[in-house]
Design a protein around this motif. Structure first.
Motif, PDB file in Angstrom:
ATOM      1  N   ALA A 139       0.858  -1.179   0.000  1.00  0.00           N
ATOM      2  CA  ALA A 139       0.000   0.000   0.000  1.00  0.00           C
ATOM      3  C   ALA A 139       0.892   1.226   0.000  1.00  0.00           C
ATOM      4  CB  ALA A 139      -0.891   0.012   1.234  1.00  0.00           C
ATOM      5  N   ALA A 140       0.483   2.268  -0.749  1.00  0.00           N
ATOM      6  CA  ALA A 140       1.256   3.502  -0.812  1.00  0.00           C
ATOM      7  C   ALA A 140       0.326   4.690  -0.637  1.00  0.00           C
ATOM      8  CB  ALA A 140       1.989   3.606  -2.150  1.00  0.00           C
ATOM      9  N   VAL A 141       0.749   5.648   0.192  1.00  0.00           N
ATOM     10  CA  VAL A 141      -0.045   6.852   0.432  1.00  0.00           C
ATOM     11  C   VAL A 141       0.907   8.032   0.584  1.00  0.00           C
ATOM     12  CG1 VAL A 141      -0.090   6.610   2.940  1.00  0.00           C
ATOM     13  CG2 VAL A 141      -1.971   7.812   1.788  1.00  0.00           C
ATOM     14  N   SER A 142       0.435   9.226   0.255  1.00  0.00           N
ATOM     15  CA  SER A 142       1.221  10.448   0.421  1.00  0.00           C
ATOM     16  C   SER A 142       0.558  11.333   1.468  1.00  0.00           C
ATOM     17  CB  SER A 142       1.327  11.202  -0.910  1.00  0.00           C
ATOM     18  OG  SER A 142       0.036  11.580  -1.380  1.00  0.00           O
ATOM     19  N   GLU A 143       1.374  12.139   2.163  1.00  0.00           N
ATOM     20  CA  GLU A 143       0.855  12.995   3.224  1.00  0.00           C
ATOM     21  C   GLU A 143       1.635  14.302   3.301  1.00  0.00           C
ATOM     22  OE1 GLU A 143      -0.420   9.519   6.468  1.00  0.00           O
ATOM     23  OE2 GLU A 143       1.360  10.747   6.824  1.00  0.00           O
ATOM     24  N   THR A 144       0.976  15.330   3.831  1.00  0.00           N
ATOM     25  CA  THR A 144       1.676  16.523   4.289  1.00  0.00           C
ATOM     26  C   THR A 144       1.372  16.675   5.776  1.00  0.00           C
ATOM     27  OG1 THR A 144      -0.218  17.894   3.562  1.00  0.00           O
ATOM     28  CG2 THR A 144       1.702  17.768   2.098  1.00  0.00           C
ATOM     29  N   ALA A 145       2.397  17.097   6.538  1.00  0.00           N
ATOM     30  CA  ALA A 145       2.229  17.218   7.988  1.00  0.00           C
ATOM     31  C   ALA A 145       3.140  18.316   8.514  1.00  0.00           C
ATOM     32  CB  ALA A 145       2.548  15.897   8.685  1.00  0.00           C
ATOM     33  N   VAL A 146       2.775  18.868   9.668  1.00  0.00           N
ATOM     34  CA  VAL A 146       3.603  19.859  10.349  1.00  0.00           C
ATOM     35  C   VAL A 146       3.831  19.394  11.781  1.00  0.00           C
ATOM     36  CG1 VAL A 146       2.876  21.816   8.933  1.00  0.00           C
ATOM     37  CG2 VAL A 146       1.550  21.212  10.963  1.00  0.00           C
ATOM     38  N   PRO A 147       4.977  19.736  12.370  1.00  0.00           N
ATOM     39  CA  PRO A 147       5.233  19.326  13.759  1.00  0.00           C
ATOM     40  C   PRO A 147       4.471  20.199  14.750  1.00  0.00           C
ATOM     41  CG  PRO A 147       7.091  20.595  12.910  1.00  0.00           C
ATOM     42  CD  PRO A 147       6.137  20.409  11.762  1.00  0.00           C
ATOM     43  N   VAL A 148       3.815  19.564  15.698  1.00  0.00           N
ATOM     44  CA  VAL A 148       3.120  20.264  16.784  1.00  0.00           C
ATOM     45  C   VAL A 148       3.473  19.550  18.090  1.00  0.00           C
ATOM     46  CG1 VAL A 148       0.902  20.912  17.772  1.00  0.00           C
ATOM     47  CG2 VAL A 148       1.231  21.010  15.297  1.00  0.00           C
TER      48      VAL A 148
END
Length: 373
Positions: A181-190
């Motif tokens: 399975a392959a997925v892409s994400e954007t995230a920021v550190p909190v």
């Protein structure tokens, strides 16, 4: 569009809006896996990658169990981050690191190769193609309205991240399993932890199958896409999962009936047979098979037909994903092909790295009609 503008929150900052995601075995170097994440819909030469966001690719092993897919717990990640652009310059730098220790630094707009890993990031021609207005008319009118065949993203550009890695170590990490399975994400550190802004697996899961809230008996007229974007696709929230299920049940049933026939009879409890498949929102790739254009959803169709698949699956840049998806939902892929009449992107993909094509650099294009107002 594929995942362009997939919710009010990401529309507020195009640099965190994942417009598209692709995963396929390299047509140029067998034994390599290519992952592409596009961000910043309607990008221009002045557009920049966010310097506060982590752009992440996540891979996990899969196992088939009759007509179900079971996701393993082991994971392989690739993180891409960008620097700020120093005042007085137009040069942006980036860094990439994989969970097995591969690293590389690069300059936006230039290709780099380190330890067999190839990386490119920069402005490119948007590889997606679709008649968005026709799809919206069909979604809200109750009848097939694909009569204009106009590519909404013709001559548009996006910012693209292309990563190609040898997959031998990934398969070894997954205990020899080649179905992934392959997925892409954007995230920021909190507070030291990543806060997910968006995830993208299969195209049009959000903008076609989840966007319209008018048919949903449980969350009628409620926008769910912002909530869904924050979810871990491999571990959906137990609290909100029923909302996603009901939304998919309602909209899948609607699209199925557009040809006045039922390809997928709904179960007594309202469950649509394709619900769990699409709620598993990731691309499925079989690394045991070579590159093959046009194999989007082939593995998923084989799964639903309870037969063996015969391709690598995933998604190639030129795959006509809307036609493939609608044909599967509307008639089970067993009747006349359903589509929007748009069959190719502005610039067909290259078969050599980085596969994406040079930008169009058009400054005379009006805002797409569906974004006005």
């Amino acid at each position: 569009m594929s995942d362009h503008f997939s919710g009010p929150a990401v529309m507020g900052d195009p640099s965190v809006d994942i417009s598209d995601f692709f995963a396929f075995p390299s047509p140029e170097r067998p034994g390599n896996l290519v992952l592409i994440m596009d961000v910043f819909p309607l990008a221009t030469p002045d557009s920049r990658f966010s310097n506060v966001v982590t752009h992440r690719f996540r891979l996990r092993p899969l196992a088939r169990s009759e007509r179900r897919i079971v996701v393993g717990a082991n994971e392989y990640t690739i993180d891409v981050r960008f620097s700020d652009v120093p005042e007085g310059t137009a040069v942006q730098k980036g860094q990439i690191i994989t969970s097995d220790g591969l690293k590389a630094s690069f300059t936006v707009g230039e290709q780099v190769e380190e330890q067999g890993m190839r990386v490119f990031a920069g402005l490119v021609s948007d590889p997606f193609f679709m008649d968005v207005e026709a799809t919206l008319r069909t979604d809200f009118s109750g009848k097939m309205s694909f009569d204009t065949a106009a590519n909404t993203v013709q001559f548009r550009d996006v910012l693209s991240i292309v990563v190609e890695v040898p997959f031998r170590s990934i398969v070894e990490r997954f205990g020899g399993v080649t179905l992934i399975a392959a997925v892409s994400e954007t995230a920021v550190p909190v507070n030291g932890k990543p806060l997910r802004l968006e995830h993208v697996g299969r195209p049009e899961t959000k903008n076609v199958l989840m966007a319209n809230p008018t048919r949903d008996p449980r969350a009628k007229n409620i926008e769910l896409r912002d909530l869904y974007n924050r979810e871990d696709t491999f571990a959906l929230s137990d609290v909100y999962r029923p909302l996603y299920e009901t939304r998919l049940d309602a909209n899948l049933a609607y699209w199925d009936e557009l040809d006045w026939a039922t390809a997928w009879p709904v179960e007594e409890d309202g469950r649509h047979p394709l619900r769990d498949l699409f709620l598993g929102d990731f691309l499925i790739v079989d690394l045991a098979n070579p590159f093959c254009a046009g194999s989007f959803l082939e593995i998923e169709r084989a799964l639903m037909d309870d037969r063996s698949h015969n391709s690598a699956g995933g998604r190639w840049l030129d795959d006509d994903i809307l036609d493939d998806m609608l044909s599967m939902i509307v008639n089970g892929g067993r009747g006349k092909r359903v589509g929007d009449g748009v069959d190719m992107p502005t610039k067909p993909a290259a078969r050599t790295f980085p596969y994406v094509r040079e930008p169009n650099l058009r400054s005379d294009l009006p805002l797409p009609a569906f974004l006005k107002g």
